[in-house]
Design an enzyme around this catalytic site. Structure first.
Site, PDB file in Angstrom:
ATOM      1  N   TYR A  52       0.803 -34.263 -65.153  1.00  0.00           N
ATOM      2  CA  TYR A  52       1.479 -33.530 -63.842  1.00  0.00           C
ATOM      3  C   TYR A  52       2.177 -34.723 -63.153  1.00  0.00           C
ATOM      4  CZ  TYR A  52       3.109 -30.819 -59.691  1.00  0.00           C
ATOM      5  OH  TYR A  52       3.770 -30.360 -58.624  1.00  0.00           O
TER       6      TYR A  52
ATOM      7  N   TYR B  90      10.894 -33.348 -48.321  1.00  0.00           N
ATOM      8  CA  TYR B  90      10.178 -32.604 -49.092  1.00  0.00           C
ATOM      9  C   TYR B  90       9.082 -33.500 -49.909  1.00  0.00           C
ATOM     10  CZ  TYR B  90       9.481 -28.921 -52.866  1.00  0.00           C
ATOM     11  OH  TYR B  90       9.067 -27.906 -53.623  1.00  0.00           O
TER      12      TYR B  90
ATOM     13  N   HIS C 181       6.233 -36.550 -62.174  1.00  0.00           N
ATOM     14  CA  HIS C 181       6.891 -36.588 -61.012  1.00  0.00           C
ATOM     15  C   HIS C 181       7.055 -37.900 -60.360  1.00  0.00           C
ATOM     16  CE1 HIS C 181       5.599 -32.322 -60.505  1.00  0.00           C
ATOM     17  NE2 HIS C 181       6.352 -32.331 -59.665  1.00  0.00           N
TER      18      HIS C 181
ATOM     19  N   TRP D 256      13.469 -26.826 -64.973  1.00  0.00           N
ATOM     20  CA  TRP D 256      12.369 -27.723 -64.513  1.00  0.00           C
ATOM     21  C   TRP D 256      11.153 -26.894 -64.042  1.00  0.00           C
ATOM     22  CZ3 TRP D 256      10.771 -32.686 -63.574  1.00  0.00           C
ATOM     23  CH2 TRP D 256       9.764 -32.584 -62.540  1.00  0.00           C
TER      24      TRP D 256
END
Length: 129
Positions: free
Chosen positions: A24, A47, A28, A82
């Site tokens: 994960y 964000y 990113h 995504w």
């Protein structure tokens, strides 16, 4: 002229499967450039994602219209791809991660309270005069 639009701060929580944490994080680092562009085009800004112990993920962003931002991303082919790829990382999630995350309730914001305190002092000074 001053804008009367007040930014909405959104914080959410998700749980990542512990065995998938490394993957994960790698996904990113970095996020697809076209996905970054879609997030920005949706009106989300500032964000951030924060990873806690055991796969607890906390996300935060600001937007002027969260419903419009969600609609935009729901209709985005890039965001759909995504989110489809990201969905396998999450535990106990029904639906797209970007729309099924558990929102958290904001109980304190420094700027808002400082502004309110300053306004109260100004009101008291005006009444005392």
């Amino acid at each position: 002229m001053t804008s009367t639009i007040r930014a909405t701060r959104v914080c959410f929580q998700l749980q990542i499967a512990p065995e998938l944490l490394d993957e994960y994080v790698a996904r990113h680092t970095p996020v697809w450039p076209e996905m970054l562009a879609e997030i920005a085009a949706s009106g989300r800004r500032n964000y951030s994602l924060f990873l806690g112990d055991g796969g607890q993920l906390i996300g935060y962003y600001e937007t002027d219209d969260d419903e419009a931002a969600q609609r935009y991303l729901a209709g985005s082919e890039v965001a759909t791809r995504w989110e489809a790829e990201m969905s396998r990382f999450f535990v106990g999630l029904d639906g797209r991660p970007d729309q099924a995350a558990t929102p958290l309730t904001e109980i304190f914001h420094l700027h808002d309270q400082l502004t309110a305190a300053h306004a109260a002092v100004s009101d008291n000074e005006s009444t005392a005069s």
